[in-house]
Design a protein around this motif. Structure first.
Motif, PDB file in Angstrom:
ATOM      1  N   SER A   1     101.701 -19.212 -17.525  1.00  0.00           N
ATOM      2  CA  SER A   1     100.427 -19.907 -17.664  1.00  0.00           C
ATOM      3  C   SER A   1      99.812 -20.306 -16.326  1.00  0.00           C
ATOM      4  CB  SER A   1     100.606 -21.167 -18.525  1.00  0.00           C
ATOM      5  OG  SER A   1     101.026 -20.815 -19.821  1.00  0.00           O
ATOM      6  N   CYS A   2     100.574 -20.164 -15.249  1.00  0.00           N
ATOM      7  CA  CYS A   2     100.062 -20.486 -13.913  1.00  0.00           C
ATOM      8  C   CYS A   2      99.862 -19.242 -13.046  1.00  0.00           C
ATOM      9  CB  CYS A   2     101.008 -21.445 -13.196  1.00  0.00           C
ATOM     10  SG  CYS A   2     100.913 -23.149 -13.787  1.00  0.00           S
ATOM     11  N   VAL A   3     100.052 -18.056 -13.604  1.00  0.00           N
ATOM     12  CA  VAL A   3      99.898 -16.831 -12.812  1.00  0.00           C
ATOM     13  C   VAL A   3      98.433 -16.668 -12.412  1.00  0.00           C
ATOM     14  CG1 VAL A   3     100.081 -14.317 -12.854  1.00  0.00           C
ATOM     15  CG2 VAL A   3     101.865 -15.723 -13.912  1.00  0.00           C
ATOM     16  N   PRO A   4      98.120 -16.647 -11.114  1.00  0.00           N
ATOM     17  CA  PRO A   4      96.708 -16.580 -10.707  1.00  0.00           C
ATOM     18  C   PRO A   4      96.077 -15.200 -10.881  1.00  0.00           C
ATOM     19  CG  PRO A   4      98.114 -16.615  -8.771  1.00  0.00           C
ATOM     20  CD  PRO A   4      99.021 -16.812  -9.961  1.00  0.00           C
ATOM     21  N   LEU A   5      96.869 -14.130 -10.694  1.00  0.00           N
ATOM     22  CA  LEU A   5      96.326 -12.770 -10.800  1.00  0.00           C
ATOM     23  C   LEU A   5      96.461 -12.275 -12.234  1.00  0.00           C
ATOM     24  CD1 LEU A   5      97.580 -11.121  -7.481  1.00  0.00           C
ATOM     25  CD2 LEU A   5      95.338 -12.090  -7.988  1.00  0.00           C
ATOM     26  N   PHE A   6      95.724 -12.927 -13.120  1.00  0.00           N
ATOM     27  CA  PHE A   6      95.690 -12.513 -14.517  1.00  0.00           C
ATOM     28  C   PHE A   6      94.248 -12.585 -14.984  1.00  0.00           C
ATOM     29  CE2 PHE A   6      95.750 -13.106 -19.084  1.00  0.00           C
ATOM     30  CZ  PHE A   6      96.668 -12.146 -19.492  1.00  0.00           C
ATOM     31  N   PRO A   7      93.576 -11.441 -15.170  1.00  0.00           N
ATOM     32  CA  PRO A   7      92.166 -11.441 -15.550  1.00  0.00           C
ATOM     33  C   PRO A   7      91.950 -11.082 -17.017  1.00  0.00           C
ATOM     34  CG  PRO A   7      92.713  -9.324 -14.619  1.00  0.00           C
ATOM     35  CD  PRO A   7      94.008 -10.113 -14.711  1.00  0.00           C
TER      36      PRO A   7
ATOM     37  N   VAL B   1      89.681  -9.900  -8.345  1.00  0.00           N
ATOM     38  CA  VAL B   1      90.334 -10.337  -9.570  1.00  0.00           C
ATOM     39  C   VAL B   1      90.058 -11.832  -9.742  1.00  0.00           C
ATOM     40  CG1 VAL B   1      92.552 -10.779 -10.696  1.00  0.00           C
ATOM     41  CG2 VAL B   1      92.145  -8.591  -9.576  1.00  0.00           C
ATOM     42  N   GLY B   2      89.627 -12.229 -10.941  1.00  0.00           N
ATOM     43  CA  GLY B   2      89.365 -13.635 -11.238  1.00  0.00           C
ATOM     44  C   GLY B   2      90.349 -14.166 -12.260  1.00  0.00           C
TER      45      GLY B   2
ATOM     46  N   ALA C   1      96.905 -24.704 -13.925  1.00  0.00           N
ATOM     47  CA  ALA C   1      96.616 -23.371 -13.400  1.00  0.00           C
ATOM     48  C   ALA C   1      95.435 -23.435 -12.435  1.00  0.00           C
ATOM     49  CB  ALA C   1      96.307 -22.414 -14.549  1.00  0.00           C
ATOM     50  N   ARG C   2      95.619 -22.923 -11.241  1.00  0.00           N
ATOM     51  CA  ARG C   2      94.531 -22.859 -10.260  1.00  0.00           C
ATOM     52  C   ARG C   2      93.616 -21.684 -10.610  1.00  0.00           C
ATOM     53  NH1 ARG C   2      96.911 -22.985  -4.277  1.00  0.00           N
ATOM     54  NH2 ARG C   2      94.655 -23.028  -3.856  1.00  0.00           N
ATOM     55  N   ILE C   3      92.308 -21.933 -10.624  1.00  0.00           N
ATOM     56  CA  ILE C   3      91.338 -20.926 -11.042  1.00  0.00           C
ATOM     57  C   ILE C   3      90.579 -20.441  -9.814  1.00  0.00           C
ATOM     58  CG2 ILE C   3      89.418 -20.407 -12.573  1.00  0.00           C
ATOM     59  CD1 ILE C   3      92.068 -21.190 -13.962  1.00  0.00           C
ATOM     60  N   GLY C   4      90.753 -19.161  -9.469  1.00  0.00           N
ATOM     61  CA  GLY C   4      90.125 -18.649  -8.264  1.00  0.00           C
ATOM     62  C   GLY C   4      89.786 -17.181  -8.343  1.00  0.00           C
ATOM     63  N   VAL C   5      89.105 -16.706  -7.308  1.00  0.00           N
ATOM     64  CA  VAL C   5      88.763 -15.297  -7.133  1.00  0.00           C
ATOM     65  C   VAL C   5      89.587 -14.759  -5.973  1.00  0.00           C
ATOM     66  CG1 VAL C   5      86.941 -13.633  -6.656  1.00  0.00           C
ATOM     67  CG2 VAL C   5      86.422 -15.714  -7.943  1.00  0.00           C
ATOM     68  N   PHE C   6      90.211 -13.595  -6.175  1.00  0.00           N
ATOM     69  CA  PHE C   6      91.100 -13.013  -5.181  1.00  0.00           C
ATOM     70  C   PHE C   6      90.621 -11.616  -4.806  1.00  0.00           C
ATOM     71  CE2 PHE C   6      93.323 -16.114  -7.658  1.00  0.00           C
ATOM     72  CZ  PHE C   6      94.065 -16.825  -6.733  1.00  0.00           C
ATOM     73  N   ALA C   7      90.799 -11.271  -3.536  1.00  0.00           N
ATOM     74  CA  ALA C   7      90.343  -9.973  -3.036  1.00  0.00           C
ATOM     75  C   ALA C   7      91.470  -9.276  -2.289  1.00  0.00           C
ATOM     76  CB  ALA C   7      89.139 -10.155  -2.106  1.00  0.00           C
TER      77      ALA C   7
ATOM     78  N   LYS D   1      89.384 -16.148  -2.321  1.00  0.00           N
ATOM     79  CA  LYS D   1      88.042 -16.214  -1.723  1.00  0.00           C
ATOM     80  C   LYS D   1      87.223 -17.382  -2.252  1.00  0.00           C
ATOM     81  CE  LYS D   1      87.042 -13.623   0.819  1.00  0.00           C
ATOM     82  NZ  LYS D   1      87.351 -13.591   2.267  1.00  0.00           N
ATOM     83  N   TYR D   2      87.610 -17.923  -3.398  1.00  0.00           N
ATOM     84  CA  TYR D   2      86.864 -19.030  -3.987  1.00  0.00           C
ATOM     85  C   TYR D   2      87.783 -19.713  -4.992  1.00  0.00           C
ATOM     86  CZ  TYR D   2      82.861 -21.607  -5.919  1.00  0.00           C
ATOM     87  OH  TYR D   2      81.985 -22.602  -6.305  1.00  0.00           O
ATOM     88  N   GLU D   3      87.731 -21.049  -5.018  1.00  0.00           N
ATOM     89  CA  GLU D   3      88.536 -21.788  -5.993  1.00  0.00           C
ATOM     90  C   GLU D   3      87.690 -22.882  -6.622  1.00  0.00           C
ATOM     91  OE1 GLU D   3      92.732 -24.266  -6.502  1.00  0.00           O
ATOM     92  OE2 GLU D   3      91.913 -23.912  -4.491  1.00  0.00           O
ATOM     93  N   PHE D   4      87.857 -23.047  -7.928  1.00  0.00           N
ATOM     94  CA  PHE D   4      87.098 -24.046  -8.666  1.00  0.00           C
ATOM     95  C   PHE D   4      87.820 -25.386  -8.694  1.00  0.00           C
ATOM     96  CE2 PHE D   4      85.171 -20.178 -10.275  1.00  0.00           C
ATOM     97  CZ  PHE D   4      83.829 -20.535 -10.331  1.00  0.00           C
ATOM     98  N   ALA D   5      87.023 -26.427  -8.856  1.00  0.00           N
ATOM     99  CA  ALA D   5      87.552 -27.761  -9.078  1.00  0.00           C
ATOM    100  C   ALA D   5      87.931 -27.908 -10.550  1.00  0.00           C
ATOM    101  CB  ALA D   5      86.511 -28.809  -8.675  1.00  0.00           C
ATOM    102  N   GLU D   6      88.244 -29.138 -10.928  1.00  0.00           N
ATOM    103  CA  GLU D   6      88.595 -29.449 -12.310  1.00  0.00           C
ATOM    104  C   GLU D   6      87.712 -30.599 -12.752  1.00  0.00           C
ATOM    105  OE1 GLU D   6      90.322 -31.249 -15.660  1.00  0.00           O
ATOM    106  OE2 GLU D   6      90.454 -32.224 -13.702  1.00  0.00           O
TER     107      GLU D   6
END
Length: 604
Positions: free
Chosen positions: A223-229, A242-243, A255-261, A272-277
């Motif tokens: 549930s915390c895997v960041p590279l799961f779109p 990948v978002g 879970a940290r929510i971000g965009v990865f390149a 490259k970008y991470e959202f707040a909560e």
């Protein structure tokens, strides 16, 4: 034809798939779950299958119906240093283009298979075999895997138990021991083995003026895997985005929510970008365990303030402040316990899920040096300060439990997860969920179309927020922006009750009613904050789970319960069919087909 004549087969798909729908220009095939494997990655002639238990990988280099003659068990032998080998499994797969030993041109001439584990580890095949280049490929490297690295945003830090931590680390001592581990191993670790001669990865990486720390994952669970779109996956010849698609409102998940390149086929990923909560969910990371703090907290040393995001709105689309800071409340005690319990001198006014900062109390001369790592004295309305914040769990009016806050402390935009990333001619359109203030639409431009203009994952990407208001586009599950006079926005809606104009009724009637907001809608960019100005071009019966343009003119829509619609002329006409299951997760495409969840859409 010769292939069919010699094999007796009548399909381009593996035998584990059966045809479930056919139209004039396409067929739909579905995985039959017969104990074989399902296609979970495709690009060109490369197709990758995954067993039902997600612990065996099958690779074909001769197409989806080719020979899957490279079979790789998911274990510690094939994937070195695998956490929980034997119980962990493959969470997702990516087949990514890349350019080996790239110099001044970038064309995605090679490919890599990226394997993401259920514990958040990332691996890639065709390992690099030199420190200053990718080196020369060795026969059999298709089945050899090296661990990939994820780099964090430059402003983020990795937690450490070392009181002298600095640079890419910060002292934050009260987490489980697993939080301080690094995957892959640091190349300075005594246990690190440089199997392929590429030098491995250090604690941080500096490119130009930016230093990237390791990406911190609070819990090694799926549930915390960041590279799961879901639809947030766009492989490209130059760069892949990948978002994160995770339910970021569940208790204790964080879970940290971000965009990865990545620009090297998934060997190195950059956040490259991470959202707040939003500050209203109990989605903290770990408990703050102060059991082993050397000395007790001294009463009245600190104060606590509530941190609240300031969101754009119809009245203020460009707010000058990011946060509001609540009135300080003096902390009379912090227990040495797991989790720590904070007791305040007066009523704190907080609710479970709120985000707080702990600061020095200017009205007291008392100090608590062993607890100073908790402090964030530089938090302001425009800055996240040093980035140290906490999530709370209310006990009563003057006490609360302390938990780890893992989301971006520097951003004021919250999101539950990322719904989609859609490639357009000069960048990407990204959408998040759920509704305002968590439903945002971004344009990420890039004009590096020339083969001799490199586009790197370390390049600055500008995330331009398009919408601002609660009355605008919400919960898009796929969106594109056309390069026409109106910068036309076309998006699929994941919600049925957005406000639309009441329908016109005959004279003399007095009832008022509006149509639902399901379907694919079209309108102008300038109207993005007024959904009432968008009109449907496909009248879907279900809310959307997927919308994407492929092959230039083909638009594909999938609904939440199996509704499928395809347009071959940019939405002028549609061909629809009802499937018996949901098509939700995007796994790739080639010139002949697209793979979505257990379905393969084959174009005639």
């Amino acid at each position: 034809l010769e292939y069919f004549q010699t094999t007796g087969q009548t399909s381009l798909l593996p035998s584990s798939y059966k045809k479930v729908a056919e139209r004039e220009r396409y067929e739909v095939w579905k995985y039959t779950s017969n104990g074989s494997f399902a296609i979970r990655g495709v690009r060109g002639n490369i197709a990758v299958g995954l067993s039902e238990k997600k612990r065996t990988i099958y690779i074909s280099t001769t197409g989806i119906n080719g020979e899957y003659d490279t079979i790789i068990p998911f274990n510690n032998t094939n994937f070195p240093n695998l956490i929980s080998s034997g119980t962990s499994y493959v969470e997702t797969l990516f087949v990514l283009p890349w350019t080996r030993n790239r110099t001044n041109a970038q064309g995605g001439n090679q490919w890599r298979l990226v394997v993401v584990s259920s514990t958040g580890q990332v691996y890639h095949n065709f390992p690099s075999r030199a420190i200053d280049s990718d080196g020369a490929e060795v026969d059999g490297d298709i089945a050899r895997f090296d661990e990939s690295v994820i780099w964090d945003l430059p402003e983020r830090k990795y937690p450490s138990k070392n009181p002298l931590a600095s640079g890419a680390e910060y002292y934050f001592p009260c987490l489980p021991d697993s939080c301080y581990e690094h995957h892959p191993l640091l190349n300075t670790d005594p246990n690190f083995i440089d199997t392929y001669g590429n030098g491995g990865f250090g604690l941080s990486k500096t490119v130009g003026s930016n230093t990237y720390p390791r990406f911190y994952i609070p819990k090694r669970i799926n549930s915390c895997v960041p590279l799961f779109p879901m639809g947030g996956y766009e492989p490209g010849d130059k760069i892949t985005l990948v978002g994160t698609y995770r339910a970021n409102n569940n208790a204790g998940i964080g879970a940290r929510i971000g965009v990865f390149a990545t620009d090297d086929g998934g060997r190195q990923w950059y956040c490259k970008y991470e959202f707040a909560e939003a500050g209203s969910y109990p989605n903290w990371g770990n408990d703050i365990d102060t059991t082993n703090i050397a000395t007790a907290y001294t009463a009245d040393s600190f104060q606590v303030v509530k941190k609240t995001n300031v969101y754009p709105s119809a009245l203020d689309k460009e707010p000058t402040t990011k946060f509001t800071i609540g009135d300080p409340v003096v902390i009379s005690d912090i227990s040495r316990a797991n989790p720590a319990v904070v007791t305040t001198a007066t009523a704190h006014g907080l609710l479970t899920g709120n985000i707080v900062a702990i600061q020095d109390n200017p009205g007291s001369t008392e100090t608590s040096p062993d607890w100073d790592w908790m402090r964030n004295d530089t938090l302001s309305e425009t800055s996240g300060g040093n980035g140290v914040t906490f999530k709370i769990e209310k006990v009563d009016d003057t006490s609360f439990k302390l938990h780890e806050e893992v989301h971006s402390p520097f951003n004021n935009l919250a999101a539950r997860h990322i719904h989609h990333i859609n490639r357009i001619k000069d960048g990407w359109i990204m959408g998040t969920g759920e509704q305002y203030p968590e439903g945002w639409l971004f344009y990420i431009p890039t004009k590096a179309a020339d083969s001799y203009t490199l586009l790197l994952a370390t390049d600055k990407l500008d995330f331009h927020r398009l919408n601002s208001a609660q009355e605008g586009i919400q919960r898009s599950l796929g969106c594109i922006m056309l390069d026409d006079t109106d910068n036309t926005i076309v998006f699929a809606s994941d919600i049925s009750n957005l406000t639309r104009p009441n329908i016109a009724v005959p004279d003399g009637r007095t009832f008022e009613v509006m149509r639902s907001s399901t379907g694919i809608f079209k309108g102008k960019l300038v109207d993005v904050d007024d959904f009432e100005k968008f009109m449907p071009i496909f009248e879907a019966k279900e809310v959307a789970y997927f919308f994407k343009e492929i092959q230039g003119t083909t638009w594909i829509y999938c609904g939440q319960r199996g509704e499928l619609a395809i347009s071959f002329n940019k939405g002028v006409t549609w061909s629809a069919v009802d499937l018996d299951a949901v098509a939700q997760y995007y796994y790739g495409e080639n010139n002949q087909c697209i793979v979505i969840s257990d379905f393969i859409i084959v174009f005639k």
